[in-house]
Scaffold this motif. Structure first.
Motif, mmCIF file in Angstrom:
data_model
loop_
_atom_site.group_PDB
_atom_site.id
_atom_site.type_symbol
_atom_site.label_atom_id
_atom_site.label_comp_id
_atom_site.label_asym_id
_atom_site.label_seq_id
_atom_site.Cartn_x
_atom_site.Cartn_y
_atom_site.Cartn_z
ATOM 1 N N GLN A 56 0.824 -1.205 0.000
ATOM 2 C CA GLN A 56 0.000 0.000 0.000
ATOM 3 C C GLN A 56 0.860 1.258 0.000
ATOM 4 O O GLN A 56 0.537 2.245 -0.666
ATOM 5 N N LEU A 57 1.964 1.224 0.730
ATOM 6 C CA LEU A 57 2.808 2.409 0.852
ATOM 7 C C LEU A 57 3.626 2.646 -0.407
ATOM 8 O O LEU A 57 3.878 3.793 -0.799
ATOM 9 N N MET A 58 4.055 1.569 -1.061
ATOM 10 C CA MET A 58 4.931 1.707 -2.220
ATOM 11 C C MET A 58 4.189 1.857 -3.538
ATOM 12 O O MET A 58 4.796 2.197 -4.554
ATOM 13 N N SER A 59 2.877 1.604 -3.547
ATOM 14 C CA SER A 59 2.133 1.654 -4.816
ATOM 15 C C SER A 59 2.163 3.026 -5.491
ATOM 16 O O SER A 59 2.270 3.097 -6.723
ATOM 17 N N PRO A 60 2.093 4.171 -4.766
ATOM 18 C CA PRO A 60 2.161 5.459 -5.474
ATOM 19 C C PRO A 60 3.576 5.843 -5.911
ATOM 20 O O PRO A 60 3.720 6.786 -6.697
ATOM 21 N N LEU A 61 4.608 5.180 -5.404
ATOM 22 C CA LEU A 61 5.978 5.567 -5.684
ATOM 23 C C LEU A 61 6.501 4.849 -6.918
ATOM 24 O O LEU A 61 6.042 3.754 -7.262
ATOM 25 N N ASN A 62 7.474 5.477 -7.563
ATOM 26 C CA ASN A 62 8.095 4.836 -8.698
ATOM 27 C C ASN A 62 9.157 3.830 -8.238
ATOM 28 O O ASN A 62 9.319 3.575 -7.046
ATOM 29 N N LYS A 63 9.894 3.276 -9.168
ATOM 30 C CA LYS A 63 10.840 2.207 -8.839
ATOM 31 C C LYS A 63 11.948 2.700 -7.920
ATOM 32 O O LYS A 63 12.432 1.953 -7.055
ATOM 33 N N TRP A 68 13.133 2.529 -0.429
ATOM 34 C CA TRP A 68 12.805 2.979 0.920
ATOM 35 C C TRP A 68 11.838 2.032 1.633
ATOM 36 O O TRP A 68 11.436 2.295 2.765
ATOM 37 N N SER A 69 11.431 0.961 0.982
ATOM 38 C CA SER A 69 10.406 0.088 1.564
ATOM 39 C C SER A 69 10.857 -0.514 2.894
ATOM 40 O O SER A 69 10.087 -0.564 3.860
ATOM 41 N N LEU A 70 12.107 -0.958 2.976
ATOM 42 C CA LEU A 70 12.598 -1.576 4.211
ATOM 43 C C LEU A 70 12.664 -0.555 5.343
ATOM 44 O O LEU A 70 12.286 -0.850 6.495
ATOM 45 N N SER A 219 6.413 9.197 3.249
ATOM 46 C CA SER A 219 6.292 8.625 1.900
ATOM 47 C C SER A 219 5.744 9.661 0.919
ATOM 48 O O SER A 219 6.129 9.669 -0.256
ATOM 49 N N LEU A 220 4.863 10.550 1.377
ATOM 50 C CA LEU A 220 4.351 11.605 0.506
ATOM 51 C C LEU A 220 5.446 12.612 0.163
ATOM 52 O O LEU A 220 5.535 13.082 -0.986
ATOM 53 N N TYR A 221 6.279 12.948 1.150
ATOM 54 C CA TYR A 221 7.417 13.820 0.857
ATOM 55 C C TYR A 221 8.363 13.149 -0.128
ATOM 56 O O TYR A 221 8.933 13.807 -1.006
ATOM 57 N N LEU A 222 8.527 11.844 0.020
ATOM 58 C CA LEU A 222 9.389 11.095 -0.899
ATOM 59 C C LEU A 222 8.794 11.081 -2.300
ATOM 60 O O LEU A 222 9.512 11.253 -3.293
ATOM 61 N N GLN A 223 7.488 10.883 -2.389
ATOM 62 C CA GLN A 223 6.817 10.878 -3.692
ATOM 63 C C GLN A 223 6.944 12.224 -4.394
ATOM 64 O O GLN A 223 7.089 12.294 -5.621
ATOM 65 N N GLU A 224 6.908 13.290 -3.611
ATOM 66 C CA GLU A 224 7.011 14.631 -4.180
ATOM 67 C C GLU A 224 8.392 14.907 -4.760
ATOM 68 O O GLU A 224 8.533 15.702 -5.688
ATOM 69 N N ASN A 225 9.416 14.251 -4.231
ATOM 70 C CA ASN A 225 10.793 14.532 -4.648
ATOM 71 C C ASN A 225 11.375 13.466 -5.572
ATOM 72 O O ASN A 225 12.574 13.482 -5.840
ATOM 73 N N LEU A 226 10.553 12.530 -6.021
ATOM 74 C CA LEU A 226 11.059 11.505 -6.933
ATOM 75 C C LEU A 226 10.419 11.661 -8.307
ATOM 76 O O LEU A 226 9.306 12.124 -8.439
#
Length: 226
Positions: A56-63, A68-70, A219-226
């Motif tokens: 669920q957490l990694m689905s919005p993020l790219n590869k 960061w999953s671990l 994770s949202l901050y990470l999504q914004e910067n990837l």
């Protein structure tokens, strides 16, 4: 009396040595590690939760964000176990300390910002200025967006600290009222006890939700910067 309510948030010491390290390490003993082919039901439940949360957490993020999953899965398991253990009597909750929460929030937030500046510098800097901004408002908006960017780790730490601290204080206040009213007004003491049980159930939910919100925002901050 008022000061004693806040004694539970003081870091415990033994012979002058702080025990907060022990409080942080103890939750790791609750996670079972086994090399057997067939584990217990507790291990299966733990694995099921970890897999579903990670998906669920990694689905919005790219590869690139999947690396960061671990870290994020380990962080939510640590925070959730610390928060839940802190609801037990005669225990210490490290996540009620703002210094610890900021110690978790600042490095993770800074890592996402630096990653964004490294991978896509133009896009990362573009977040500081919305598209179509009038020329006169450009300096003001850049200042506002910069301040909001640096407030993010503070908001992460304060949110977790404030929610857990308020819950612990309410539980202690109502439990003190139950002991005081029991010999004087048993009926009111019984009603207060029912409220205390309901509040404890609510705090269990808050302990898990706040751990999830903390990791979700990172994770949202990470999504914004990837």
């Amino acid at each position: 009396m008022n000061l004693s309510f806040f004694n539970q948030f003081e870091s415990p010491t033994l012979m002058g040595a702080p025990l907060i390290i022990l409080a942080l390490l103890y939750p790791t003993l609750l996670f079972f590690m086994s090399n057997q082919w067939l584990g217990s039901r507790t291990q299966s439940l733990q694995l099921w939760f970890s897999n579903n949360f990670t998906k669920q957490l990694m689905s919005p993020l790219n590869k690139a964000g999947h690396n960061w999953s671990l870290i994020l899965t380990s962080l939510i398991l640590l925070l959730m176990s610390i928060n839940l253990l802190g609801l037990l009597p005669y225990t210490f909750t490290p996540t009620t300390q703002l210094s610890m929460n900021l110690g978790l929030a600042v490095p993770l937030w800074l890592s996402t910002v630096l990653m964004g500046l490294r991978r896509q510098t133009t896009v990362a800097l573009g977040h500081l200025l919305p598209e179509g901004t009038p020329t006169l408002l450009i300096p003001i908006l850049i200042m506002i967006e910069t301040i909001s960017l640096f407030i993010r780790p503070l908001a992460l730490g304060v949110r977790l600290t404030a929610n857990l601290t308020a819950g612990h204080l309410l539980i202690q206040l109502i439990s003190t009222a139950v002991f005081v009213l029991l010999p004087l007004m048993p009926m009111i003491a019984t009603l207060s006890l029912i409220i205390l049980l309901l509040l404890t159930i609510l705090e269990i939910a808050v302990a898990m939700i706040q751990a999830y919100v903390f990791v979700l925002l990172i994770s949202l901050y990470l999504q914004e910067n990837l």
